[in-house]
Design a protein around this motif. Structure first.
Motif, mmCIF file in Angstrom:
data_model
loop_
_atom_site.group_PDB
_atom_site.id
_atom_site.type_symbol
_atom_site.label_atom_id
_atom_site.label_comp_id
_atom_site.label_asym_id
_atom_site.label_seq_id
_atom_site.Cartn_x
_atom_site.Cartn_y
_atom_site.Cartn_z
ATOM 1 N N SER B 2 30.166 -90.545 18.424
ATOM 2 C CA SER B 2 29.275 -91.225 17.485
ATOM 3 C C SER B 2 28.136 -90.275 17.088
ATOM 4 C CB SER B 2 28.723 -92.485 18.158
ATOM 5 O OG SER B 2 27.849 -93.134 17.278
ATOM 6 N N GLN B 4 24.757 -89.748 14.542
ATOM 7 C CA GLN B 4 23.812 -90.386 13.620
ATOM 8 C C GLN B 4 23.337 -89.357 12.591
ATOM 9 O OE1 GLN B 4 20.988 -92.990 15.309
ATOM 10 N NE2 GLN B 4 19.987 -93.370 13.342
ATOM 11 N N ASN B 6 21.251 -88.740 8.646
ATOM 12 C CA ASN B 6 20.346 -89.275 7.623
ATOM 13 C C ASN B 6 20.870 -88.782 6.276
ATOM 14 O OD1 ASN B 6 18.326 -89.645 5.740
ATOM 15 N ND2 ASN B 6 16.661 -89.224 7.168
ATOM 16 N N SER B 11 19.987 -94.133 7.095
ATOM 17 C CA SER B 11 20.618 -93.780 8.357
ATOM 18 C C SER B 11 22.096 -94.172 8.308
ATOM 19 C CB SER B 11 19.880 -94.522 9.469
ATOM 20 O OG SER B 11 20.593 -94.408 10.652
ATOM 21 N N VAL B 13 25.768 -93.966 10.763
ATOM 22 C CA VAL B 13 26.411 -93.605 12.018
ATOM 23 C C VAL B 13 27.902 -93.450 11.763
ATOM 24 C CG1 VAL B 13 26.880 -94.299 14.396
ATOM 25 C CG2 VAL B 13 24.676 -94.862 13.345
ATOM 26 N N SER B 68 19.280 -84.325 12.785
ATOM 27 C CA SER B 68 18.501 -85.323 12.052
ATOM 28 C C SER B 68 18.039 -84.803 10.693
ATOM 29 C CB SER B 68 17.284 -85.736 12.885
ATOM 30 O OG SER B 68 16.508 -84.568 13.135
#
Lengths: 745, 157
Positions: B2, B4, B6, B11, B13, B68
């Protein structure tokens, strides 16, 4: 006259070297009858909502040539609506109601010019008839403007939306009888209209074949043999089936018959299809494949072998005579001066920016396809034949593609997608990797050409001997590798011979933008430049003189270099038009006053193909390391009376010039049957820093408008290489440039 | 695994192996198909997106390396399709086939962020990694100049 596929293919087969060469002549001769096929109904193309919204169906496949604009613009003009009020919708494949829906051979303009305007005019007549009936006045008293019918005498007006239901219920008029506008009244044709998909493109909307997205869709990739036609003997299928995301693995037996001549659609290539949850997973699984291939007979092929054989054939008596008049050998013997040269050009690949692929869904005995084919009806026929299903069980959506340049005239990827889909209980999107795309292209075939020309004491051409060594079985040239009887300058020199010899080829070849012409122009216009130099004459003046002294009539209209749709029905290159573009480009480029200095030069060339005439001049410099920069290109074109969508037309000319420059640096080579190039790093395209300033000029003539996809391209190759000669004194007789010691800066 | 991300100021996933190229995560998992596959080796630029404000080839960027850093694709360049580059591209009607244009626009976005008013030479230097098979280079250059005149805001704003 009705056109059907049978006629079309028959004519193509006769012409040799693939039907794309003859698309324009064979189809035009028929499609350009003054009336549209009787089964075209305005109601099929034009939909007017009660609120006045106008939807026009675009019938042809779109791969960037602007067909979704050009054909609907013709309809909208005669319908007399404002273009801003028109919504264009891509038609699904249905040639019974739309007529021919292919895009190729620069044929949509000449093929659509008359019928599409008549469709619009028929729609217009229905609306006027509906208004006149409503008001009880003669239709002749009604006028239209911007989607409204007016009756001046009574001051009444009705919008098309108000009239739509009534108009749609009226019988459609015969297209042959509808009245067309005087071109002076055009408000859409001849005025630049932005691409109907431009907003979607710049905002990244799903638009292309590769963007097709369906619920539950799976992704497919196919591993094919490194040699054309090679078959799977065995593979670690069980292991690959267990890899992440992999749903299915299929061995494709394929249907290629390897022979000296590879036909237009040679059948399915063997391989292993992997179907997975994502394309990335299918690709990852491919990397784990261990395949034992039966590479087959094509493994013996190599570029060096082709060159050796071509050199032998060039020395031997020619295999066949394509065209001969006068006693060429005697004329050469009696000439004050002769020039002899051998030209060679390589195989090259299409490399459309969007690699080949298609999406298909087999469900309850019916097949639905999302196709980027530019010859979509033939794709359906081929799918039906390969899968053993009925064409009537296939629905085809025509999806915009990221470029065709002739590649999508073949339907191999479509057949593959359908074949896989029939074995899978879900929609399947097949995508070729770039490496697949380069190594399994339908290549533009290479050739070797032996030339001998003679000059008299006054520096006039006495004879031209042209020995074209291509690929094929001796009778039929490989697709894209045929050469017709009237290829320029045939008919102009007092004595002329065009001979062909062929060597076998086991490889898929096909039509690349301006097929044949993209290379034959380079050969002929380079050799003319050589003869002019040997004669001590200016190459422009030399060619204008040649064009003024046509010696022989044309033999045939059914090949790449000749064809038109003149009122006489004759199929000929018109010297006046050829001369016209040369004179215009000379004037615009300042040819007569060009500077002559070491390391910098200008070259000129012209060509006629796909019914269009283009002349181009390139201003080129060559540095001490033989690196070539093209600074500026002037192009002059004659495609008849109208430039339908001017900005798009100019952009198309830029495209032809940039692509032609690209051809000068590209090659596909074979070693042990394997294609040696696989991606853009090895088969380069031009880049922005290499793009010259390009000026495009139109010479408008009284002839019916013709297409721009192709004729812009051929002259740039010899214009650049002739300029290199002017700059350096070195003649480029072998492409790509790097094989002659030059390269792009 | 998984991961994450942006993407376009939102956001997201995804369940993907960390070595999966960002391009295929965008296209096949997030169904953002504006970024295009052209070569898979970083030679054509059709897959160009912004990662942390830099133009990167998403076909060569492992999703696990993105972290991120904000990812901006053509779909997220502006909320309404009215970024000055999009407006200029449309006004000049740059595309032919259009397949490379998302990558062209994203490379141009990165250029204008660094150089508000680039010269032809600066444009050529910044844009020569983006191929256009149709040969629309002259129009691309013109569109970048036009957008530079109107000023390019931060992507997505």
């Amino acid at each position: 006259m009705q056109i059907n596929r049978r006629t079309f293919l028959q004519v193509g087969a006769l012409a040799g070297g693939g039907f794309a060469l003859s698309l324009h002549t064979s189809l035009l001769a028929k499609a350009e009858a003054p009336t549209a096929p009787p089964d075209l109904k305005p109601q099929a193309f034009i939909h007017i909502a009660a609120d006045g919204g106008v939807t026009i169906m675009a019938r042809a496949s779109e791969s960037g040539q602007g067909m979704r604009n050009m054909l609907p613009m013709l309809i909208a003009e005669e319908l007399d609506v404002d273009w801003k009020d028109v919504r264009v919708q891509q038609a699904d494949l249905n040639e019974k109601i739309y007529g021919k829906q292919f895009s190729g051979g620069s044929a949509n303009t000449p093929m659509g010019w008359e019928p599409m305007r008549r469709v619009g005019a028929a729609g217009h007549e229905l609306l006027v008839t509906a208004a006149a009936g409503t008001w009880g006045v003669p239709a002749a008293q009604c006028t239209t403007r911007s989607g409204t019918v007016h009756h001046a005498a009574s001051g009444r007006s009705m919008g098309y939306g108000e009239l739509a239901a009534k108009a749609a219920a009226l019988p459609a008029p015969a297209l042959s009888g509808v009245k067309l506008k005087d071109p002076k009244e055009y408000r859409i044709i001849g005025h630049s209209q932005r691409g109907v998909d431009t907003h979607s493109i710049v905002t990244g909307k799903p638009l292309f074949g590769i963007d097709t997205q369906l619920p539950g869709m799976l992704y497919a990739s196919i591993e094919k043999a490194p040699v054309f036609g090679g078959k799977v003997k065995s593979a670690n299928l069980d292991e690959v089936k267990t890899l992440p995301g992999v749903r299915h693995v299929f061995v494709i037996e394929g249907g290629i018959t390897l022979a000296a001549y590879t036909p237009w659609e040679p059948g399915m290539e063997p391989g292993i299809a992997i179907v997975a949850d994502t394309w990335w997973q299918a690709q990852q699984a491919r990397e784990k494949l261990k395949v034992d291939w039966d590479l087959g007979p094509a493994v013996t092929q190599s570029t060096d072998g082709f060159a050796t054989k071509a050199a032998e054939l060039l020395k031997a008596p020619p295999g066949s005579t394509v065209r001969k008049y006068g006693d060429v050998d005697a004329a050469l013997g009696a000439s004050a001066k002769t020039v002899e040269a051998t030209y060679q050009f390589p195989f090259i690949a299409h490399v459309t920016m969007e690699p080949q692929g298609a999406t298909a869904h087999w469900k309850e005995g019916k097949l639905e396809m999302w196709s980027t084919s530019t010859l979509p009806a033939d794709g359906v026929a081929l799918v039906a034949k390969t899968l053993g299903i009925q064409e009537s069980d296939i629905t085809t959506h025509m999806i915009r593609s990221g470029g065709s340049f002739g590649r999508r005239l073949q339907n191999d990827y479509l057949v593959e997608a359908a074949w896989i889909a029939k074995r899978v209980d879900a929609p399947v999107k097949l995508l070729w990797s770039r490496e697949d795309d380069v190594t399994h292209d339908a290549f533009r075939p290479g050739a070797t050409v032996g030339l001998k020309g003679g000059l008299d004491a006054q520096g006039k051409i006495t004879a031209w001997r042209h020995h074209f060594v291509t690929f094929g079985d001796g009778k039929q040239a490989t697709s894209g590798g045929g050469m017709g009887q009237d290829s320029y300058p045939a008919g102009f020199p007092p004595a002329y011979a065009l001979y062909t010899s062929m060597q076998p080829l086991m490889l898929r070849t096909g039509a690349l933008r301006a097929p044949g012409d993209n290379a034959y122009c380079w050969v002929a216009q380079s050799f003319l430049d050589e003869l002019a130099f040997a004669a001590g004459r200016d190459p422009l003046e030399f060619q204008l003189d040649l064009l003024s002294n046509k010696k022989m009539p044309w033999n045939s209209g059914e090949h790449d270099a000749v064809g038109d749709h003149e009122p006489t029905g004759a199929s000929v290159l018109i010297p006046e038009r050829f001369r016209g573009v040369l004179e215009l480009v000379a004037e615009k480029s300042g040819w007569a006053k060009r500077a002559k200095e070491p390391g910098r030069g200008m070259g000129i060339a012209a060509w006629f193909c796909h019914l269009g005439y283009f002349a181009e001049v390139a201003d080129v410099s060559v540095d001490a390391q033989n690196k070539v920069t093209v600074h500026r290109v002037w192009a002059a074109g004659d495609v008849g009376s109208q430039i339908i969508n001017p900005n798009a037309a100019e952009s198309m000319a830029h495209g032809g010039i940039m692509e032609g420059m690209g051809h000068l640096g590209q090659e596909i080579t074979l070693e042990a049957g394997r294609v040696q190039q696989s991606n853009f790093d090895e088969h380069p395209l031009m880049r922005m820093r290499q793009a010259p300033v390009i000026e495009v000029y139109w010479r408008k003539t009284d002839y019916s408008p013709t297409g721009l996809g192709e004729p812009t391209l051929p002259p740039i190759l010899p214009a650049v290489t002739n300029a290199i000669f002017a700059a350096t004194g070195k003649r480029i007789r072998t492409l790509p440039l790097q094989r002659s010691g030059f390269r792009w800066a | 695994m998984s991961i994450q991300l942006n993407v376009n100021h939102e956001s997201a996933v995804v369940d993907a192996p960390s070595d999966m190229p960002l391009l295929w995560v965008l296209r096949d998992l997030l169904h953002l198909t504006g970024s295009k596959y052209g070569c898979g080796i970083g030679a054509c630029g059709a897959c160009t997106v912004l990662v942390g404000g830099q133009a990167v080839r998403s076909c060569m960027t492992a999703v696990g390396d993105v972290g991120s850093a904000p990812v901006i694709t053509i779909e997220g360049l502006s909320p309404d399709g009215r970024h000055p580059l999009q407006v200029a591209w449309e006004a000049i009607d740059v595309p032919q086939c259009g397949y490379c244009q998302a990558g062209q626009i994203m490379s141009a976005t990165a250029l204008l962020q660094k150089t508000a008013h680039p010269t032809d030479a600066e444009i050529d230097a910044a844009m020569s990694g983006n191929l256009c098979r149709c040969g629309t280079f002259t129009l691309i250059r013109e569109a970048i100049h036009k957008a530079a005149q109107t000023g390019a805001p931060t992507p997505g704003k």
